[in-house]
Design a protein around this motif. Structure first.
Motif, mmCIF file in Angstrom:
data_model
loop_
_atom_site.group_PDB
_atom_site.id
_atom_site.type_symbol
_atom_site.label_atom_id
_atom_site.label_comp_id
_atom_site.label_asym_id
_atom_site.label_seq_id
_atom_site.Cartn_x
_atom_site.Cartn_y
_atom_site.Cartn_z
ATOM 1 N N ARG A 26 0.854 -1.204 0.009
ATOM 2 C CA ARG A 26 -0.078 -0.028 -0.104
ATOM 3 C C ARG A 26 0.903 1.119 -0.087
ATOM 4 O O ARG A 26 0.391 2.244 -0.368
ATOM 5 C CB ARG A 26 -0.963 0.007 1.264
ATOM 6 N N HIS A 27 1.941 1.183 0.564
ATOM 7 C CA HIS A 27 2.870 2.484 0.503
ATOM 8 C C HIS A 27 4.316 2.094 0.092
ATOM 9 O O HIS A 27 5.334 2.074 0.800
ATOM 10 C CB HIS A 27 2.980 2.633 2.146
ATOM 11 N N PRO A 28 4.269 2.135 -1.415
ATOM 12 C CA PRO A 28 5.507 2.010 -1.946
ATOM 13 C C PRO A 28 6.506 3.115 -1.733
ATOM 14 O O PRO A 28 5.757 4.376 -1.933
ATOM 15 C CB PRO A 28 5.069 1.989 -3.384
ATOM 16 N N GLU A 29 7.525 3.061 -1.584
ATOM 17 C CA GLU A 29 8.571 4.056 -1.499
ATOM 18 C C GLU A 29 9.807 4.005 -2.456
ATOM 19 O O GLU A 29 10.479 2.933 -2.635
ATOM 20 C CB GLU A 29 9.159 4.281 -0.304
ATOM 21 N N LEU A 30 10.031 5.154 -3.206
ATOM 22 C CA LEU A 30 11.402 4.733 -4.178
ATOM 23 C C LEU A 30 12.672 4.882 -3.438
ATOM 24 O O LEU A 30 12.782 5.033 -2.311
ATOM 25 C CB LEU A 30 11.279 6.021 -5.186
ATOM 26 N N MET A 31 13.572 4.797 -4.322
ATOM 27 C CA MET A 31 15.070 4.441 -3.630
ATOM 28 C C MET A 31 15.604 5.590 -2.895
ATOM 29 O O MET A 31 15.401 6.757 -3.119
ATOM 30 C CB MET A 31 15.750 4.297 -5.101
ATOM 31 N N TYR A 32 15.982 4.983 -1.767
ATOM 32 C CA TYR A 32 16.465 6.203 -0.595
ATOM 33 C C TYR A 32 15.611 7.016 -0.077
ATOM 34 O O TYR A 32 15.901 7.932 0.619
ATOM 35 C CB TYR A 32 17.743 6.954 -1.188
ATOM 36 N N ASP A 80 12.817 -1.043 -2.100
ATOM 37 C CA ASP A 80 12.522 -0.017 -2.829
ATOM 38 C C ASP A 80 11.267 -0.370 -3.849
ATOM 39 O O ASP A 80 11.313 -1.622 -4.461
ATOM 40 C CB ASP A 80 13.630 0.646 -3.596
ATOM 41 N N ALA A 81 10.806 0.545 -4.245
ATOM 42 C CA ALA A 81 9.425 0.379 -5.259
ATOM 43 C C ALA A 81 9.721 1.155 -6.461
ATOM 44 O O ALA A 81 10.844 1.812 -6.600
ATOM 45 C CB ALA A 81 8.260 0.981 -4.871
#
Ligand code: NI
Length: 396
Positions: A26-32, A80-81
């Motif tokens: 539900r809560h994808p986050e990109l690199m770093y 990460d997403a």
């Protein structure tokens, strides 16, 4: 712990793993930027009473189970997403527009937490140390390199490392990999073709970067078809072209992006040099100028130690049956797991999760990518068995 027993234990906590996976999904986050993801990992490690180091490699977490001394085995999950807008109809779909766990790293993180739970509950069987690597920025940010540079493979020294990746080409209940090079060396490519813009009705008064770009794109393909040994593998893909705004103006420049791949680092360097030379000279022939760069990190090829793949195959065969543990051909995708296996014996294993019945048929990086969650506990069981059986072998 035997592979079958690990599977039984993992099956029992399957719902728990799925719940965590959905929360991550539900809560994808990109690199770093994996701050919440990292927080969730720490929250669960706290609940399990597993000590950890954090932050490491900006948003990473390094958990430890066992004595703190050797022998030592590492298990790795990336967190990460991707900047992709999710188009699936799952009830736990991404709540963030334009971001999606389309490469299954939410699955990797939850499977490793599952293994952490089982391993912690059976810590008396851990004869040595198991490091849990929750790594940021696999998708181009070389988080694996940063983790390595920040010492995750040292004190105690990691002797073996394992990583899993969900694999939509293999059905649930199977795994695959190979000895030697499994995944490619990769590089980003950026190019600006500079010319001189002007009225599109008077091309003789301009230096047209659009025509030059078209020639460059076409000619780059002959590097693969005419220069590379037909028995070698390589890829040059131009994947974006941007130039111009309106139909009657020749733009001053065109911007291109792409990727280059090879199964060796040397091969990648050769392709990079040739792409630069071909682009520059063709641009020059059109009175334009090509500026070529390879930004970011070139990933090395992911190389599996043959002994480690044989070991993983043994575990897989016992757990899933011999016919469900398959040798795969190399793939031109890249992985920063490569940075670990440059230093330590290891194996990167593809975890089957294809299931036509629930539409889990799309490849990773696709907006409709869907996971067969029945495969999650298998990943947890594999991590568990890889670690415990490795420690038994290393301690013997
Ligand atoms: Ni991935």
């Amino acid at each position: 712990m035997h592979a079958k027993e690990a599977k039984k234990k993992a099956r029992k906590i399957s719902d728990w793993i799925i719940e965590i996976r959905r929360e991550l999904h539900r809560h994808p986050e990109l690199m770093y930027e994996e701050f919440k993801t990292s927080e969730l990992v720490r929250r669960e490690l706290d609940k399990l009473g597993i000590p950890y180091e954090s932050p490491i490699a900006k948003t990473g977490v390094l958990g430890t189970i066992g004595s703190g001394n050797g022998p030592c085995v590492a298990l790795r999950a990336d967190m990460d997403a991707l900047p992709i807008h999710e188009e699936t109809d799952v009830p736990f779909k991404s709540e963030i527009d334009g971001k999606m766990h389309a490469c299954g790293h939410d699955c990797h993180t939850s499977m490793l937490l599952g293994a952490a739970k089982i391993l912690k509950e059976n810590e008396k069987d851990v004869n040595g140390t198991i490091k849990l690597l929750f790594q940021p920025a696999e998708e181009g940010g070389a988080g694996g390199k940063l983790m390595r540079e920040e010492g995750v493979l040292d004190s105690p020294e990691v002797e073996r490392i394992f990583g899993l990746h969900v694999w939509p080409l293999l059905p649930t209940g199977t795994i695959g990999s190979r000895e030697g090079v499994f995944l490619a060396a990769t590089s980003f490519l950026e190019m600006t073709v500079e010319g001189e813009g002007g009225h599109a009705a008077m091309p003789h008064l301009t230096r047209d970067p659009v025509v030059a770009s078209a020639q460059i794109i076409t000619n780059l393909q002959t590097i693969i078809s005419r220069e590379l040994d037909p028995l070698d593998s390589g890829v040059v893909s131009i994947s974006t072209i941007h130039g111009g705004q309106v139909s009657n103006v020749i733009p001053p420049e065109v911007k291109l992006m792409g990727t280059i791949r090879s199964l060796t680092t040397e091969g990648l360097k050769i392709l990079q040099n040739r792409v630069k030379t071909v682009a520059e000279t063709i641009a020059q022939a059109h009175s334009c100028k090509a500026i070529v760069s390879y930004p970011g990190n070139d990933y090395p090829p992911t190389v599996n130690d043959s002994e480690m793949w044989n070991f993983a195959k043994g575990v897989g065969s016992e757990m899933l049956g011999e016919s469900n543990t398959v040798d795969l051909e190399p793939v031109m995708g890249g992985e920063d797991f490569a940075y670990y296996t440059e230093k330590v014996k290891g194996c990167f294993v593809a975890l089957g999760m294809r299931n036509e019945k629930i539409d889990a048929i799309y490849n990773v990086h696709h907006p409709l990518f869907k996971m067969d969650e029945e495969a999650l506990h298998i990943g947890t069981a594999l991590h568990t068995a890889f670690a415990l059986q490795s420690l038994e072998e290393l301690g013997a």
